[in-house]
Design an enzyme around this catalytic site. Structure first.
Site, PDB file in Angstrom:
ATOM      1  N   ASP A 257      -2.964 -32.929 -11.625  1.00  0.00           N
ATOM      2  CA  ASP A 257      -2.356 -33.915 -12.509  1.00  0.00           C
ATOM      3  C   ASP A 257      -3.342 -35.008 -12.870  1.00  0.00           C
ATOM      4  OD1 ASP A 257      -1.843 -36.408 -10.577  1.00  0.00           O
ATOM      5  OD2 ASP A 257      -1.307 -34.599  -9.477  1.00  0.00           O
ATOM      6  N   SER A 258      -3.181 -35.542 -14.086  1.00  0.00           N
ATOM      7  CA  SER A 258      -4.010 -36.642 -14.579  1.00  0.00           C
ATOM      8  C   SER A 258      -5.494 -36.249 -14.506  1.00  0.00           C
ATOM      9  CB  SER A 258      -3.697 -37.918 -13.810  1.00  0.00           C
ATOM     10  OG  SER A 258      -4.168 -39.058 -14.483  1.00  0.00           O
ATOM     11  N   ALA A 259      -6.314 -36.973 -13.746  1.00  0.00           N
ATOM     12  CA  ALA A 259      -7.714 -36.587 -13.617  1.00  0.00           C
ATOM     13  C   ALA A 259      -7.845 -35.167 -13.071  1.00  0.00           C
ATOM     14  CB  ALA A 259      -8.452 -37.567 -12.716  1.00  0.00           C
TER      15      ALA A 259
ATOM     16  N   GLY B 134      -5.873 -32.729 -13.812  1.00  0.00           N
ATOM     17  CA  GLY B 134      -5.682 -31.841 -14.950  1.00  0.00           C
ATOM     18  C   GLY B 134      -6.957 -31.691 -15.755  1.00  0.00           C
TER      19      GLY B 134
END
Length: 311
Positions: A154-156, A158
């Site tokens: 997730d986020s970074a 991803g």
């Protein structure tokens, strides 16, 4: 000594280069079954150092020989914070291992600003290599079906999924094993602002976003660095057909939603064999980490499971 960068409650960076991180509630691993899964911490590379946390579904004796697909997960945090030990990640990934009947390896890569990009990409790719090298030595991996490997984060994390996948398809050891990517609210950027980033009321989000990129990007790089702007990542015409299937998850109230939508569109335009975009309406960035037992998180876990078992 003054503070030169800060995400309140998470990280402070000082003028002398020192860094202070504030850890939220953490969870310890347990080889005893808990909520349908077991977990334990492993060392991926003691010298760097890189570690991880393995999750194994607790299955009845009747299916003790069942082989499980493997999901490698990279946590978020703007490349500067986050850990496999955070309670939210532990609950989310443990429950996901049960829902998806998968072995999950959650990776603790080295963080910026002490270790700027591309360190995170290199560390997370080494986690894939660790899986192969330890197939015969790590007892839990004897249950792993390494012909069905998936990357998520997730986020970074991803963002890391995309970069690790590019490297994996260039390796004969992983090209056929890697079946799919599941980035959640992926963290990308560019020198050009999105409409949401330029909208009234976005100044605070933009400032925090810029700070994390400033801390994590290599010296002399801007937000068109290949690790920030996915359009500048090297993916040749010959490699595009080898890229695995992708399902991109975005959140309706996420400041970074436009980045995720554009990423999915970018992949579709390059003729990838399968690209899906799933939006969680009314949800915020990494809601599943802050509310790992919510109804929205349960739905996300089911959607991830369905994608994994479609192969």
């Amino acid at each position: 000594m003054s503070i030169v960068a800060e995400a309140p409650g998470y990280i402070q960076v000082f003028s002398n280069g020192s860094v202070k991180r504030f850890e939220p509630e953490i969870a310890t691993a347990s080889i005893e079954p808990c909520n349908g899964y077991k977990s334990k911490d492993v060392v991926i590379d003691p010298l760097k150092p890189i570690s991880g946390r393995l999750y194994l579904p607790d299955v009845p004796e009747s299916v003790v020989h069942q082989q499980f697909p493997v999901l490698v997960y990279f946590h978020g945090g703007g490349f500067c914070i986050g850990s496999t030990t955070w309670l939210g990640y532990h609950i989310f990934l443990g429950d996901l291992s049960v829902t998806s009947k998968s072995i999950i390896l959650s990776v603790d890569y080295r963080l910026a600003p002490e270790n700027k990009l591309p360190t995170a990409y290199e560390d997370c790719y080494s986690a894939l290599e660790w899986l192969i090298k330890n197939l015969e030595y790590e007892p839990w991996l004897k249950r792993a079906d390494l012909s069905r490997v998936f990357l998520s984060g997730d986020s970074a994390g991803g963002n890391i999924v995309h970069q690790v996948a590019i490297r994996a398809i260039r390796s004969e050891g992983f090209r056929e094993r890697l079946k799919g990517l599941l980035p959640i609210h992926p963290y990308f950027g560019s020198e050009k602002r999105t409409e949401l980033e330029m909208a009234n009321g976005s100044a605070g989000d933009v400032e925090m976003n810029d700070m994390f990129w400033r801390l994590s990007l290599p010296q002399g790089s801007n937000r068109d660095y290949f690790g920030c702007n996915f359009e500048n990542a090297e993916l040749s015409l010959d490699e595009q057909p080898q890229f695995p299937a992708v399902i991109v998850f975005v959140a309706g109230l996420d400041f970074l939603k436009e980045r995720g939508v554009t990423y999915a569109k970018f992949l579709k335009e390059r003729g990838l064999k399968r690209v899906e975009l799933v939006e969680a309406e009314g949800q915020v960035h990494v809601n599943h980490v802050f509310h790992p037992e919510s109804e929205a998180t349960r739905l996300l876990q089911k959607q991830m499971s369905d994608f994994i078992h479609s192969f």
